[in-house]
Design an enzyme around this catalytic site. Structure first.
Site, PDB file in Angstrom:
ATOM      1  N   CYS A  95       0.298 -10.877  -2.328  1.00  0.00           N
ATOM      2  CA  CYS A  95       0.728  -9.485  -2.178  1.00  0.00           C
ATOM      3  C   CYS A  95      -0.180  -8.711  -1.217  1.00  0.00           C
ATOM      4  CB  CYS A  95       0.817  -8.830  -3.556  1.00  0.00           C
ATOM      5  SG  CYS A  95       1.895  -7.383  -3.556  1.00  0.00           S
ATOM      6  N   ARG A 129      10.766   0.353  -2.099  1.00  0.00           N
ATOM      7  CA  ARG A 129       9.925  -0.591  -2.806  1.00  0.00           C
ATOM      8  C   ARG A 129      10.758  -1.775  -3.278  1.00  0.00           C
ATOM      9  NH1 ARG A 129       4.826   0.476  -3.877  1.00  0.00           N
ATOM     10  NH2 ARG A 129       3.836  -1.076  -5.175  1.00  0.00           N
ATOM     11  N   HIS A 193       3.980 -12.264  -7.805  1.00  0.00           N
ATOM     12  CA  HIS A 193       3.171 -12.151  -9.005  1.00  0.00           C
ATOM     13  C   HIS A 193       3.863 -12.966 -10.093  1.00  0.00           C
ATOM     14  CE1 HIS A 193       0.948  -8.948  -7.135  1.00  0.00           C
ATOM     15  NE2 HIS A 193       2.054  -8.295  -6.885  1.00  0.00           N
TER      16      HIS A 193
END
Ligand code: ZN
EC number: 6.3.5.13
Lengths: 240, 433
Positions: A95, A129, A193
């Protein structure tokens, strides 16, 4: 491995970039090495300290905009990670950490911030996002099964000719062009993640194999397999 | 109480009707629906309802609901108190709470961290209590450093008395622009979000506390998470002048030391260190309202359970104590409450209110659970199962909470659940008991 029989894991800047359970990737590499009888030493490097160059596998995680910029500045000033990778160390960057490995990434206001240039990528800020489950077929050359994980970022990452995509996305956003993450040499970058290695023990073993320089015997993966099955079934219902 | 303008009166009355309807039709406790309708009709309603009352706002990542309840309980010594007791902590809930207690001269409002600046502006509250900030539901809650920065801007230039935890660097930074701050040394067991200076990004040095990685884990060694005595919990930036402000109130183990140096043993019914910290903040807040410790403390001791937290539910001779833990810092506090001799049931979901990303499970150090029977359930039981497997914590996977409870011998058991898992258990037992 570098010189002796101990596998050295180096976790970079947990005080800045460990916001999304990134410790999990460290714990999983420890577990999967130890269950094969490989002794492990883990070094946590705070951002005020130099990055040691003698590690076998380096890990860097995700975090907020401001810590990401601080981490990039400190890694650039320190140079230890670049020297370790040039020497042949393995690196997993997740990330915010993934974006730092490129030439640039988007800062708090979208301004370009200089990365450390370990991967031929450039990142910017996307319109919205990307939050949710991601699944994608891993690059066939890697020989690992479908990737699964959770993404939560605003980044759009363009891959240059010096890297190959880690996966083609089936679900989710990833780099923003139908691919997710990338790799070059022994450096892997990903938006995933979950943590990434908890959801993808095949990727964990790939990193271990690169570091150890030998194939690894199989271990009991039943908890990993059940979790993968559940997640992939949840996001790819037609596949079940 | 001053008369509300006609439009506001109407909006407030309509809001109450909707809340009654919502309760009657079983669509919740009514506290939010009423407020939403009221707000749509009158955007200034919150300001008008707040006028001419003495208000305290309460915000933090963890402990908001409990601390709100403790402060409310204390201030009832002074008079009627309007409060959002059901944890409806956004402006709609505040409107609803104030509208349903129009004549109460006091108000204590739990405020969502993100909404705090807006609620400060709308209410002009005279007192604000701030306890802690840590990672929480990252897929929707956003960044806590940005949050603290917004607190700073909202507090700057206002005539507000802030009661804040000096041991949490991010809270100290977020509160320090206020005109007046009473600092409370309330402790900070979870430090993983404050190893760096919020002012300059430099490393924070902590007296008596070495850096421990999240979860306290180092391969080969197994030091358990350090919980230092709060009074030793000093911190300072290595690179700039930002450092822990001097507290005037201290949480000291099972007691609170007030600004005059008097030590008050808390003796709460609510269990655990986190609630003693909440009580320290509540006592300092009560004093800001002119209520001395000797009058406030007996009120805090009356609080037994808060919105189902810490209640014991019973079925077939199994008595389960319910603990809510919504994020890594909350799990650390919940572990502190566990009875070491009892089995524990863990239930984890990942619905919207929980955060849909389960990565945070890897920030929790579950090794403290070794040596007792552990039962794992909830919609994301497999994520937790792998996490425990990697931590070498033996456990048993169980399809549902009911089955987990039935698997216990008669007697006590502790339960830790995250938000929707907790609500599911409460709903089930509200019907059954
Ligand atoms: Zn500083």
């Amino acid at each position: 491995m570098q010189s002796d029989s101990i596998l050295r894991l180096v976790w970079i800047y947990p005080d800045l970039l460990s916001t999304y359970g990134d410790q999990g990737n460290v714990l999983i590499l420890e577990q999967r090495a130890q269950r094969r009888g490989i002794p492990v030493q883990t070094i946590h490097v705070r951002s005020a300290d130099p990055v040691p160059e003698s590690g076998d596998i380096y890990l860097i995680g995700g975090g907020e905009d401001r810590p990401q910029i601080l981490a990039a500045e400190r890694l650039r000033r320190d140079g230890g990670l670049n020297r370790a990778v040039a020497r042949g160390a393995t690196l997993l960057a997740v990330c915010a950490g993934y974006q730092i490995m490129g030439s640039t990434f988007g800062g708090e206001e979208g301004q370009p911030v200089q990365g450390i240039g370990l991967l031929d990528i450039a990142s910017g800020r996307g319109a919205g996002r990307a939050v949710g489950e991601l699944a994608g077929e891993a690059d066939p050359a890697l020989g690992i099964p479908m990737l699964t994980g959770f993404e939560n970022h605003m980044g759009v990452t363009r891959l240059g000719p010096g890297v190959r995509p880690l996966a083609r996305t089936a679900v989710g956003t990833g780099n923003g062009d139908g691919t997710e993450g990338c790799y070059a040499g022994k450096t892997v970058g990903t938006y995933l993640h979950g943590p990434a290695l908890a959801r993808n023990p095949g990727l964990a073993d790939l990193l271990l194999t690169w570091a150890v320089g030998a194939q690894l015997p199989p271990i009991d993966d039943s908890w990993y397999d059940r979790l993968r099955q559940e997640r992939l079934t949840a996001v790819l219902p037609q596949q079940a | 109480m001053t008369q509300l303008p006609l439009r506001a009166q109407l909006a407030s009355a309509l809001g109450r009707t909707a809340a009654t309807l919502s309760r009657a039709t079983g669509r919740g406790d009514g506290s939010v629906i009423g407020g939403r309708i009221g707000l749509a009709l009158e955007p200034d309603l919150l300001s008008q309802l707040a006028r001419d009352r003495r208000l305290a706002l309460v915000s933090a990542t963890n402990g908001k609901t409990t601390t709100t309840r403790l402060i409310t309980s204390a201030l009832q010594e002074l008079g009627d108190v309007a409060t959002n007791a059901f944890g409806a902590n956004m402006p709609a809930g505040h409107v609803s709470a104030l509208a349903s207690a129009k004549d109460a001269p006091y108000g204590v409002l739990e405020v969502d961290e993100k909404y705090l600046p807006a609620v400060i502006d709308a209410t002009g509250a005279g007192v604000i209590a701030l306890m802690n900030l840590s990672r929480d539901q990252m897929d929707r809650a956003g960044e806590i450093w940005l949050l603290a920065q917004k607190w700073r801007r909202a507090l700057a230039g206002k005539n507000t008395h802030v009661i804040a935890n000096a041991d949490d660097p991010l809270v100290a930074w977020g509160a320090s622009t206020a005109a007046r701050v009473t600092w409370v040394a309330a402790g900070q067991p979870w430090k993983e979000d404050s190893w760096c200076c919020p002012e300059c990004g430099g490393p924070l040095d902590r007296k008596g506390v070495d850096y421990t990685p999240p979860g306290g884990h180092v391969a080969g060694a197994a030091p358990l998470a350090m919980v230092p005595r709060p009074v030793e919990d000093d911190w300072a930036c290595r690179e700039c002048s930002f450092r822990r402000p001097q507290p005037s109130w201290f949480l000291d183990d099972d007691a609170v030391i007030d600004p005059r140096g008097q030590r008050w043993v808390l003796d709460l019914q609510l269990p655990g260190r986190a609630n003693r910290a909440n009580a320290a903040i509540a006592l300092a807040t009560a004093e800001a309202f002119g209520l001395p410790v000797q009058a406030a403390l007996p009120r805090l001791r009356e609080v037994r359970s808060v919105a189902g937290r810490y209640t014991t539910v019973e079925r077939d001779g199994r008595r389960a104590r319910l603990l809510l833990a919504k994020n890594p810092a909350g799990w650390l506090e919940a572990f502190d409450v566990l009875d070491r001799s009892l089995p524990v049931i863990l239930s984890v979901n990942a619905q919207g209110p929980d955060g849909r990303d389960t990565s945070w499970l890897w920030d929790v150090d579950y090794r403290v659970l070794r040596g007792r029977p552990v039962f794992v359930t909830g919609e994301r039981m497999l994520d937790l199962a792998l996490r425990l497997d990697v931590a070498n914590v033996p456990f048993q996977l169980v399809a549902s909470f009911e089955q987990a409870l039935a698997a216990q011998p008669p007697g006590k058991v502790d339960v830790i659940a995250n938000y929707t898992a907790f609500q599911q258990i409460r709903a089930e037992f509200d019907r059954a008991v």
